[in-house]
Motif scaffolding. Sequence first.
Motif, mmCIF file in Angstrom:
data_model
loop_
_atom_site.group_PDB
_atom_site.id
_atom_site.type_symbol
_atom_site.label_atom_id
_atom_site.label_comp_id
_atom_site.label_asym_id
_atom_site.label_seq_id
_atom_site.Cartn_x
_atom_site.Cartn_y
_atom_site.Cartn_z
ATOM 1 N N GLY A 159 45.816 42.469 14.373
ATOM 2 C CA GLY A 159 47.150 43.025 14.550
ATOM 3 C C GLY A 159 47.684 42.985 15.965
ATOM 4 O O GLY A 159 48.693 43.621 16.273
ATOM 5 N N PHE A 160 47.023 42.225 16.853
ATOM 6 C CA PHE A 160 47.577 42.035 18.195
ATOM 7 C C PHE A 160 48.909 41.290 18.064
ATOM 8 O O PHE A 160 49.091 40.445 17.193
ATOM 9 N N ARG A 161 49.813 41.608 18.972
ATOM 10 C CA ARG A 161 51.131 40.966 18.965
ATOM 11 C C ARG A 161 51.116 39.753 19.880
ATOM 12 O O ARG A 161 50.672 39.834 21.028
ATOM 13 N N ARG A 162 51.590 38.632 19.365
ATOM 14 C CA ARG A 162 51.737 37.433 20.199
ATOM 15 C C ARG A 162 52.942 37.663 21.111
ATOM 16 O O ARG A 162 54.087 37.552 20.693
ATOM 17 N N SER A 163 52.661 38.001 22.378
ATOM 18 C CA SER A 163 53.734 38.504 23.233
ATOM 19 C C SER A 163 54.325 37.463 24.176
ATOM 20 O O SER A 163 55.471 37.608 24.606
ATOM 21 N N ALA A 164 53.551 36.442 24.536
ATOM 22 C CA ALA A 164 54.067 35.451 25.488
ATOM 23 C C ALA A 164 53.213 34.200 25.430
ATOM 24 O O ALA A 164 52.055 34.234 25.020
ATOM 25 N N THR A 165 53.809 33.098 25.862
ATOM 26 C CA THR A 165 53.067 31.849 26.036
ATOM 27 C C THR A 165 53.380 31.321 27.422
ATOM 28 O O THR A 165 54.540 31.243 27.821
ATOM 29 N N SER A 166 52.356 30.990 28.161
ATOM 30 C CA SER A 166 52.532 30.448 29.510
ATOM 31 C C SER A 166 51.872 29.073 29.590
ATOM 32 O O SER A 166 51.061 28.709 28.740
ATOM 33 N N THR A 167 52.240 28.325 30.603
ATOM 34 C CA THR A 167 51.699 26.977 30.789
ATOM 35 C C THR A 167 50.809 26.949 32.010
ATOM 36 O O THR A 167 51.118 27.549 33.039
#
Length: 198
Positions: A159-167
């Motif tokens: 149930g963790f929230r996918r909060s951001a994607t970085s490069t």
Amino acid sequence: MSDAPPPGIEPLPGRVTSPRLTLRRWHHDEAAALSAGVAASLEHLRPWMPWARFEPLTLTERVRLIEGWTRDWEEGGDVVFGVFLDGEMIGGAGLHRRSGPGTLDIGYWIHVDHVRHGYATELTAALTTTAFGIDDIQVVHVQTDEANEASASVPAKLGFRRSATSTRVPEAPAESGHLIDWTMTPDVWAARAAPLTD
């Protein structure tokens, strides 16, 4: 070597248990056992774990690594665990202070002979509960490379929230360079019945 903190210092917990697993800090006299577990799983780990590019370590190097982990823990830094099932080492995990004040990051790997039994999910649940038992911790992170679907399934399941994607520049051969940040907060964790196994 005791898991009790030195006087005046409050390190992260040195031992965590779950229904099937015991997570505890490595001791320097267990260097050979850790080396054997890493060696057996190296081809499984190398595509995804940046630290695997430094393997194999000599026994002396492994002892120094464990001693470094111990010093860091004693000084209030990260804690690195061996993961044990009925006394057998089946992987590694850690609570890391790399995302700033009030946060902890969870990392994990499972021995190639023990994958697909829900152990990563179980230990991540146990470490999340442990983290939120520490007074100042308000966010727990798990970071996974976008291409590593098996690893990403662990925080997603919990149930963790996918909060951001970085490069970033890929640090292991199979990485895409797109890093997903999964987050959990104490209120959300307390409100749900976190599954412990697959």
